[in-house]
Design a protein around this motif. Structure first.
Motif, PDB file in Angstrom:
ATOM      1  N   GLY A 116       0.811  -1.286   0.170  1.00 60.30           N
ATOM      2  CA  GLY A 116      -0.121  -0.191   0.211  1.00 60.30           C
ATOM      3  C   GLY A 116       0.801   1.245   0.184  1.00 60.30           C
ATOM      4  N   LYS A 120      -1.878   6.805  -3.656  1.00 56.96           N
ATOM      5  CA  LYS A 120      -3.284   6.136  -3.546  1.00 56.96           C
ATOM      6  C   LYS A 120      -3.271   4.828  -4.752  1.00 56.96           C
ATOM      7  N   HIS A 143      -8.365   4.340  -5.293  1.00 63.08           N
ATOM      8  CA  HIS A 143      -8.379   5.270  -3.912  1.00 63.08           C
ATOM      9  C   HIS A 143      -8.173   6.521  -4.163  1.00 63.08           C
ATOM     10  N   SER A 145      -6.877   8.401  -1.744  1.00 60.87           N
ATOM     11  CA  SER A 145      -5.911   9.067  -0.445  1.00 60.87           C
ATOM     12  C   SER A 145      -5.050   7.642  -0.281  1.00 60.87           C
ATOM     13  N   SER A 146      -4.042   7.803   0.384  1.00 58.36           N
ATOM     14  CA  SER A 146      -3.009   6.863   1.069  1.00 58.36           C
ATOM     15  C   SER A 146      -3.710   5.596   1.431  1.00 58.36           C
ATOM     16  N   VAL A 147      -2.967   4.589   1.080  1.00 52.09           N
ATOM     17  CA  VAL A 147      -3.551   3.185   1.312  1.00 52.09           C
ATOM     18  C   VAL A 147      -2.656   2.870   2.729  1.00 52.09           C
ATOM     19  N   THR A 148      -3.454   2.566   3.917  1.00 54.15           N
ATOM     20  CA  THR A 148      -2.786   2.538   5.124  1.00 54.15           C
ATOM     21  C   THR A 148      -2.595   0.955   5.832  1.00 54.15           C
ATOM     22  N   THR A 161      -8.085  -3.349   1.413  1.00 53.81           N
ATOM     23  CA  THR A 161      -7.445  -2.236   1.719  1.00 53.81           C
ATOM     24  C   THR A 161      -8.255  -1.124   2.827  1.00 53.81           C
ATOM     25  N   SER A 163      -7.745   3.176   3.945  1.00 55.36           N
ATOM     26  CA  SER A 163      -7.358   4.284   2.981  1.00 55.36           C
ATOM     27  C   SER A 163      -7.658   5.593   4.040  1.00 55.36           C
TER      28      SER A 163
END
Lengths: 378, 135
Positions: A116, A120, A143, A145-148, A161, A163
């Motif tokens: 991740g 994105k 996504h 935004s960021s994939v956490t 995932t 995000s």
């Protein structure tokens, strides 16, 4: 005591992983290195330092059967480390990212891994025999935004995932030539690579830490709003449960069994969530010892304690005149816990042992074996 | 999927305003009967209005503010206020604190202390982190 061992390995640990036989641990001490420690005569000794990344290592995973370590870093690269003799030999995996990689996970069959990222996107990496090279295939444009966090379904195809756009999504990662459309994958085997199976809109703020239950029937993830979400029947008609709790938000979760989940996060003390017979999830209790919380003065001290944490003081806040209550409430971790890793013994479907690490640089090993009130959920 | 119930379009704003006006009259009559907690519950019901329309949000805030300010016995209030109202009440307390108005802030802080004791830090996190259902 649920905690059976506490190791202070560094000032701060961003992530950690165990070797297949649990005799070695790999962790990142909040820099560009990965340290491997081995248990030698009751003492943990540093035996390797993996130096290849330029920036903080944000994810480590150690595959159980193939004994490979994969690391990802804010430097946007990933390495797969193979043990050759006594040395660990890195292979660069070009992820084709323009932002930091944030998390990594081997697939159950260990022929793929998912990364991740802050770009994105999610990278699905697999080994190409003919080129002797790890290839990265991207899931783009889904996504916002960021994939956490990423989590593999036991069928090796579905990937969940979370995000910072608040959503939890499930994708198919079917790769021709790597995966086969056999009966074990069920209907999931029919979807193409990158196809989104479902998007869950339960949270209105950042979501972190997603995991599947051992059977793959239930999905759990957490939001930054002190909520945890449980989703059954992931597919066209999912059923979701939301549990709000009264303490600080979680960062990561782990299914101990089909009916019990451990959540770790900003509260420094693992939380136990369990499902009763009818499948209703509730917060059960904290895992570490915890002083009773009732007086209002305690909340005052919690606030200054929170400020202390904000400014990186793990021991106690300076502006705190009630020192005795400021030591994080009898918990073993003294700062935010950011990862929880199962210590799985081969062949068993439930595992009672797991380890947690956090910003206080401790790795704590927990065992639920002797927790009588929890045994019915195992 | 559950969660979003979809935002009401702008032409429905009038209907929401009408509903808030109706709520306001009900609150006034409850306050006359010395039922401040009932008034607060009424005010918090249907809040925040499911719209991005700022007029609706401020109209609703005026109504909730009226009910919050009428609370005299904070401990007594919590003995009859159900936990389902805690999260939304916390959002309005922060709205009150953001006004900077002295009596409002005093009252909101008084309730905030008790509410945090009751509902924990999670309740504060839920009210601060929700950027979609703002009050």
């Amino acid at each position: 005591m649920a905690a059976i061992a506490v190791h202070q390995f560094a000032q701060c640990i961003t992530c950690h992983a165990w070797s297949p036989d649990h005799s070695m641990i790999a962790f990142c001490p909040n820099n560009s290195e990965v340290h491997i420690h081995k248990l030698v005569e009751e003492k943990w000794e540093r035996i390797h330092v993996l130096q290849k990344h330029d920036q903080i290592v944000s994810g480590i995973d150690w595959s159980i059967r193939s004994n490979r370590i994969v690391t990802v870093s804010h430097d946007r690269n990933s390495y797969v480390w193979n043990q050759e003799g006594v040395d660990w030999v890195p292979t660069l995996v070009i992820l084709r990212l323009n932002r930091a990689a944030l998390c990594v996970q081997w697939s159950p069959r260990e022929n793929k891994f998912a990364v991740g990222s802050g770009a994105k996107t999610v990278c699905i990496c697999y080994y190409e025999q003919e080129n002797n090279w790890w290839v990265s295939k991207l899931i783009r444009k889904r996504h916002d935004s960021s994939v956490t966090s990423v989590a593999w379904h036991p069928n090796n195809i579905l990937l969940a995932t979370t995000s910072t756009d608040g959503k939890c999504r499930v994708f198919s990662t079917f790769i021709k030539g790597v995966d086969t459309r056999d009966s074990g994958t069920g209907s999931a085997g029919d979807s193409k690579f990158g196809e989104q199976i479902i998007q869950l809109d339960l949270s209105f703020c950042w979501s972190f830490g997603v995991k599947w239950s051992p059977s793959g029937n239930t999905l759990a993830y957490v939001g930054h709003n002190s909520m945890i979400y449980f989703v059954d029947e992931v597919g066209p008609a999912p059923s979701a449960q939301t549990v709000a709790f009264r303490d600080l938000p979680l960062r990561d979760v782990l299914f101990v069994s089909e009916r019990m989940v451990i959540g770790v996060g900003f509260d420094c003390n693992p939380m136990v969530f369990a499902a009763e017979e009818r499948g209703l999830w509730t917060f059960l209790r904290f895992l570490g010892e915890r002083k009773a919380s009732s007086s209002s003065a305690k909340y005052g001290s919690q606030f200054s304690e929170a400020f202390g944490k904000l400014y990186g003081q793990s021991k106690q806040g300076i502006n705190n005149d009630r020192a005795e209550t400021s030591i994080p409430r009898g918990a073993i971790h003294e700062n935010c816990i950011n990862s929880i890793v199962p210590l799985k013994k081969g062949g068993k479907s439930t595992n009672t042992r797991f380890s947690t690490s956090g910003l206080d640089g401790k790795v704590v090993i927990w065992d639920l074996e002797n927790q009588e009130d929890l045994s019915e959920y195992l | 999927m559950a969660g979003h119930e979809g935002f009401v379009e702008a032409d429905n704003a009038e209907a929401i305003i009408t509903r808030i006006e109706h709520k306001s009259r009900k609150i006034e009559s409850l306050l006359k009967q010395y039922k401040p907690v009932e008034a607060l519950k009424t005010a918090l019901e249907g809040s925040p209005p499911k719209t991005r329309d700022e007029r609706c949000k401020s109209a609703n805030w005026i109504v909730v503010h009226r009910a919050i300010m009428a609370i005299k016995d904070v401990d007594g209030m919590f003995s009859s206020l159900d936990p389902e109202y805690y999260d939304i009440l916390m959002k309005y307390l922060y709205k009150g604190l953001s006004t900077g108005d002295r009596p409002t802030c005093d009252q909101c802080l008084r309730i905030h202390e008790k509410l945090t004791e009751k509902a924990g830090l999670g309740c504060i996190l839920r009210s601060l982190s929700d950027t979609v259902n703002t009050v």
